[in-house]
Design a protein around this motif. Structure first.
Motif, PDB file in Angstrom:
ATOM      1  N   CYS A   1      -4.076   7.509  -2.396  1.00 20.60           N
ATOM      2  CA  CYS A   1      -3.771   6.223  -1.795  1.00 20.60           C
ATOM      3  C   CYS A   1      -3.737   5.153  -2.883  1.00 20.60           C
TER       4      CYS A   1
ATOM      5  N   ASN B   1      -2.828  -4.141   8.975  1.00 17.97           N
ATOM      6  CA  ASN B   1      -3.251  -5.187   8.046  1.00 17.97           C
ATOM      7  C   ASN B   1      -4.636  -5.736   8.408  1.00 17.97           C
TER       8      ASN B   1
ATOM      9  N   VAL C   1      -4.039   2.142   5.623  1.00 15.89           N
ATOM     10  CA  VAL C   1      -2.699   2.711   5.558  1.00 15.89           C
ATOM     11  C   VAL C   1      -2.773   4.179   5.983  1.00 15.89           C
TER      12      VAL C   1
ATOM     13  N   ARG D   1       0.721   0.950   8.513  1.00 15.52           N
ATOM     14  CA  ARG D   1      -0.497   0.263   8.095  1.00 15.52           C
ATOM     15  C   ARG D   1      -1.003  -0.668   9.169  1.00 15.52           C
TER      16      ARG D   1
ATOM     17  N   THR E   1       9.341  -0.303   4.323  1.00 17.28           N
ATOM     18  CA  THR E   1       8.922   1.002   3.823  1.00 17.28           C
ATOM     19  C   THR E   1       9.905   1.565   2.798  1.00 17.28           C
TER      20      THR E   1
ATOM     21  N   MET F   1       0.871  -1.184   0.000  1.00 19.88           N
ATOM     22  CA  MET F   1       0.000   0.000   0.000  1.00 19.88           C
ATOM     23  C   MET F   1       0.902   1.225   0.000  1.00 19.88           C
TER      24      MET F   1
ATOM     25  N   ILE G   1       5.018   6.411   7.002  1.00 17.02           N
ATOM     26  CA  ILE G   1       3.920   5.571   6.537  1.00 17.02           C
ATOM     27  C   ILE G   1       3.770   4.381   7.474  1.00 17.02           C
TER      28      ILE G   1
END
Length: 125
Positions: A95, A73, A78, A71, A57, A34, A69
């Motif tokens: 995104c 899961n 994200v 996320r 990342t 993502m 960033i």
């Protein structure tokens, strides 16, 4: 069908912070990477940051040390934490998710790009 819904854009003063969120919903088998991209009118969309399922990342040089960033899961979300914002960060942020729609995609090694609708970030005094 997969939908990506973004939130968190807005107006902030230089040096300020914003947090963008993007949640994926719908029916799919799995989401790989993502990420966030940004695009000025008339220009190519450029990478801001990406994150793998495992948390690896990648950042554009222009945002390293300022943006983070992350996320979740479990809920296919994200985030992009943006600190020390500059006027040149002003643009529309998108995104992205690389989606395996079905188990067949996993077997075949296929994935498909999905995009959010974009959220405007404006950095100005």
């Amino acid at each position: 069908q997969v939908q990506l819904v973004e939130s968190g854009g807005g107006l902030v003063q230089p040096g300020g912070s914003l947090r963008l969120s993007c949640a994926a919903s719908g029916t799919f088998f799995h989401i790989n990477d993502m990420g966030w991209y940004r695009q000025d009118p008339g220009k190519q969309r450029e990478l801001v940051a990406t994150i793998s399922t495992g948390g690896n990342t990648n950042y554009a040089d222009s945002v390293k040390g300022r943006f983070t960033i992350s996320r979740e899961n479990a809920n296919n979300t994200v985030y992009l934490q943006m600190n020390s914002l500059k006027p040149e960060d002003t643009t529309v942020y998108y995104c992205n998710a690389q989606v395996l729609r079905y188990y067949r995609d996993y077997v075949e090694g296929s994935q498909f790009d999905y995009w959010g609708q974009g959220t405007q970030v404006t950095v100005s005094s």
